[in-house]
Design an enzyme around this catalytic site. Structure first.
Site, PDB file in Angstrom:
ATOM      1  N   GLU B  49     -11.037  11.735  -2.962  1.00  0.00           N
ATOM      2  CA  GLU B  49     -10.463  11.370  -4.258  1.00  0.00           C
ATOM      3  C   GLU B  49      -9.297  12.294  -4.516  1.00  0.00           C
ATOM      4  O   GLU B  49      -9.457  13.512  -4.499  1.00  0.00           O
ATOM      5  CB  GLU B  49     -11.511  11.619  -5.341  1.00  0.00           C
ATOM      6  CG  GLU B  49     -12.154  10.407  -5.910  1.00  0.00           C
ATOM      7  CD  GLU B  49     -12.997  10.814  -7.107  1.00  0.00           C
ATOM      8  OE1 GLU B  49     -12.415  11.251  -8.104  1.00  0.00           O
ATOM      9  OE2 GLU B  49     -14.233  10.728  -6.995  1.00  0.00           O
ATOM     10  N   ASP B  60     -12.084  15.505 -18.242  1.00  0.00           N
ATOM     11  CA  ASP B  60     -12.226  16.645 -17.344  1.00  0.00           C
ATOM     12  C   ASP B  60     -12.526  17.946 -18.063  1.00  0.00           C
ATOM     13  O   ASP B  60     -12.000  18.226 -19.128  1.00  0.00           O
ATOM     14  CB  ASP B  60     -10.956  16.811 -16.513  1.00  0.00           C
ATOM     15  CG  ASP B  60     -10.866  15.750 -15.429  1.00  0.00           C
ATOM     16  OD1 ASP B  60     -11.830  15.636 -14.647  1.00  0.00           O
ATOM     17  OD2 ASP B  60      -9.857  15.022 -15.390  1.00  0.00           O
ATOM     18  N   TYR B 174     -18.932   4.175  -9.558  1.00  0.00           N
ATOM     19  CA  TYR B 174     -18.962   5.622  -9.772  1.00  0.00           C
ATOM     20  C   TYR B 174     -19.963   5.898 -10.880  1.00  0.00           C
ATOM     21  O   TYR B 174     -19.717   5.556 -12.045  1.00  0.00           O
ATOM     22  CB  TYR B 174     -17.559   6.078 -10.170  1.00  0.00           C
ATOM     23  CG  TYR B 174     -17.331   7.587 -10.220  1.00  0.00           C
ATOM     24  CD1 TYR B 174     -18.274   8.470 -10.749  1.00  0.00           C
ATOM     25  CD2 TYR B 174     -16.140   8.124  -9.739  1.00  0.00           C
ATOM     26  CE1 TYR B 174     -18.037   9.829 -10.788  1.00  0.00           C
ATOM     27  CE2 TYR B 174     -15.889   9.492  -9.781  1.00  0.00           C
ATOM     28  CZ  TYR B 174     -16.845  10.340 -10.312  1.00  0.00           C
ATOM     29  OH  TYR B 174     -16.615  11.677 -10.363  1.00  0.00           O
TER      30      TYR B 174
END
Lengths: 396, 266
Positions: B49, B60, B174
């Protein structure tokens, strides 16, 4: 007007651009909001607090000396500066914290720039007995010491944010990250008509009390609707609150005033609609300040409450459909209006509201004495006097 | 079939799981990213990735935020990252998944982005702030041209969302192992096994698990339940320790990936 649509869009704008973790929480929030919005008991409880705690309805004050000075239309000020905590922000935080309590959340979080929304959230949380944590950029913490102390006094935890540009946009990033982590027991009280659906709609609805009252008050005072509405626009909650109940009255011209900072050409401003481009930040599509490739650029304004690189999606929609027009005034023009209102009317406005006032210098000369303007005086300037005194000293 | 689907199929036939490290392209510079990609592949990475840094990465944690900042300070753009992909693709068949935030894709133009990514040799794209509901234009562009758009599921996802995401996602699904942001954690989140099973009940597509996985032991545990294991922040923590010595940086990152691979194989 039936916007946003079911998916939270105002035409191109709005939507839900958030991590998957938050999608169920937004659906839950929307379902609860729509349920309580129609619930008579919830409405009565909110109305009770708006009246007895906040001090609503706020006056619609005819600013006679200001009107004479500018020599044009009659200018009315919607006095949100007289709300408890000093600004319109409390209209929204009372609604959202009451909703959070009904939803069984034990903790609320908020972002704040100048500290006004943080104080309003901490206030409502204290009154309803919920835990409160406020995220604030390190740079803003340093320039708004007094509001940090107020929030702590009200029992809130103030958490410094040291990522990105250390200001409001980064505080929102951090609040979103906290919400992603603690979504089960935490409600995120967003302070403006920004963020993912249902926030722009919900905050607008809680702030629409400004326009609903103003509409009734001007009918009593003048037996007709105003010709112009004028309000400042950062994220755009006081302006959307004033505008919304008039959007379907086409004879009323609607004007939003953005912060041009050091000037639109300087690159140091916060005028997302006047000088930005369409993009996605903090969960919705709207006009944003950004580089050509989509990296977000920090905003600048003398007013911390307008210092944000985005704007509520419904404002972007009103702009593109030409229902409202958006202009901008510089730091210098706002400071001059700040002084003018203090001297002519004995009212010290918030620097945010001073932007709306500054635009009157351009608008009023084009009007006649038969015309009526309603301007949203969104907050009081007590929080700003130290900063303004410093600026005057530096210039002297 | 894409390089991603091929890789999952090949691993499955061997009874293996995919190891998928994440790095932020351009952290600390493009040349190091180039060398890292080959070292990660050599040490057992099956898919990588590759983050395109964005100024406001809301999904994040601090580690990846710092990595993005380091890369942005070098002025990294979408085209710079695609140039890196193009360069790697000249000599490697390593499947590469781009990861970035929606504003960068929107500005590039969704159709143009998909076209440029494919032409450079990228295989997939993850946009963590773009749920399927808002992805109509991107899906239209990718379906006609063949880039895998990978969507995410989380512990909070309801059955109807599991169905929607399973249907929309291409290449793999995911699964975000925890309610939170990216970042290495001391312990694995609860309930990963049950959630992966719930997703599997809806789809045959491979499921990769990421967020919070920090070491070989945790990677091995997750590999027992899922088809792929994604490790980002823990790898970047190592990169961060050797910013002044790029050779050691590449070596230590490689050793870490090797240890994860051994954990997954055991």
């Amino acid at each position: 007007m039936n916007l946003p649509d079911k998916k939270g869009h105002f035409g191109l704008f709005g939507g839900k651009y958030v991590p998957e973790t938050l999608m169920p929480a937004l659906a839950e929030l929307e379902a609860n909001y729509l349920k309580f919005k129609a619930d008579e008991q919830f409405k009565a409880e909110l109305a009770y607090y708006l009246k007895h705690y906040t001090g609503r309805p706020t006056p619609l004050y005819y600013a006679e000396r200001l009107s004479e000075h500018l020599a044009g239309a009659r200018i009315y000020l919607k006095r949100e500066d007289l709300c408890h905590t000093g600004a319109h922000k409390i209209n929204n935080t009372l609604g959202q914290v009451l909703l959070a309590k009904r939803m069984g959340k034990r903790r609320v979080i908020a972002e704040t720039g100048a500290g006004q929304h943080g104080v309003a959230t901490a206030t409502a949380a204290a009154m309803f007995g919920l835990e409160c944590e406020v995220f604030m950029g390190q740079e803003d913490i340093e320039r708004q010491e007094l509001n940090v102390f107020r929030m702590r006094l009200l029992g809130a935890e103030v958490t410094p944010v040291t990522s990105g540009s250390n200001t409001l946009k980064d505080a929102i990033n951090e609040a979103l990250r906290d919400w992603v982590t603690n979504v089960e027991h935490t409600h995120y009280v967003i302070g403006s008509v920004v963020g993912p659906h249902p926030y722009p709609m919900m905050v607008r609805d809680f702030q629409a009390v400004i326009g609903q009252e103003a509409r009734q008050q001007i009918m009593e005072a003048e037996q007709r609707l105003p010709d112009y509405l004028v309000a400042c626009v950062g994220g755009g909650s006081n302006s959307m609150g004033l505008f919304y109940p008039f959007v379907e009255s086409p004879q009323v011209k609607i004007i939003g005033v953005e912060a041009a900072g050091l000037g639109l050409d300087s690159g140091k401003h916060a005028a997302s609609i006047s000088a930005g481009a369409v993009g996605v930040l903090h969960g919705s599509m709207s006009y944003l300040l950004q580089q050509a490739d989509g990296q977000i650029t920090p905003a600048h304004s003398v007013s911390a409450g307008l210092d944000y690189p985005g704007v509520g999606p419904e404002h972007s929609y009103l702009n593109d459909t030409k229902r409202a027009r958006y202009f901008s005034v510089t730091d210098e023009q706002a400071l001059s209006a700040f002084n003018l209102l203090a001297q002519l009317e004995g009212i010290i406005p918030a620097l945010e509201s001073a932007h709306a006032l500054a635009y009157l210098e351009q608008l009023v000369p084009k009007t006649t004495k038969d015309e009526i303007i309603i301007l949203c005086l969104s907050g009081r300037g007590d929080k700003d006097v130290q900063q303004v005194s410093q600026i005057m000293e530096d210039e002297a | 079939m894409s390089r991603i689907s091929d890789k999952f199929a090949q691993l499955k036939s061997q009874g293996q799981r995919a190891l998928m490290p994440f790095i932020s392209a351009g952290d600390p510079n493009m040349e190091t990213s180039y060398r890292l990609l080959f070292e990660l592949e050599r040490q057992g990475a099956d898919i990588v990735e590759l983050g395109i840094p964005f100024s406001d990465p809301i999904a994040d944690g601090p580690t990846i935020q710092r990595a993005s900042q380091r890369s942005l300070q070098n002025g990294t753009t979408v085209d710079d990252v695609l140039a890196l992909v193009r360069r790697v693709r000249q000599t490697s068949q390593l499947p590469l998944v781009l990861m970035t935030y929606y504003n960068l894709v929107y500005h590039y133009g969704e159709e143009q982005f998909v076209k440029a990514a494919l032409s450079a040799g990228a295989d997939g794209l993850i946009v963590p702030d773009l749920p399927p509901e808002e992805a109509g234009n991107l899906l239209k562009a990718s379906d006609s041209q063949g880039l895998d758009i990978i969507f995410l599921l989380a512990p909070t996802s309801t059955p109807d969302r599991i169905e929607l995401v399973s249907k929309s996602s291409r290449g793999f699904i995911y699964y975000v192992s925890l309610t939170g942001i990216t970042g290495a954690r001391g312990e694995l989140a609860q309930g990963i096994k049950q959630q992966v099973q719930a997703i599997r009940a809806q789809t045959d597509k491979p499921i990769a698990v990421g967020f919070g996985i920090a070491n070989a032991e945790q990677a091995a545990q997750v590999a027992a339940w899922a088809d792929g294991v994604i490790v980002g922040s823990a790898l970047i923590n190592i990169i961060e320790n050797y910013l002044d010595d790029k050779q050691m940086l590449v070596k230590k990152a490689g050793e870490f990936i090797c240890s994860l691979k051994q954990g997954i194989r055991s």
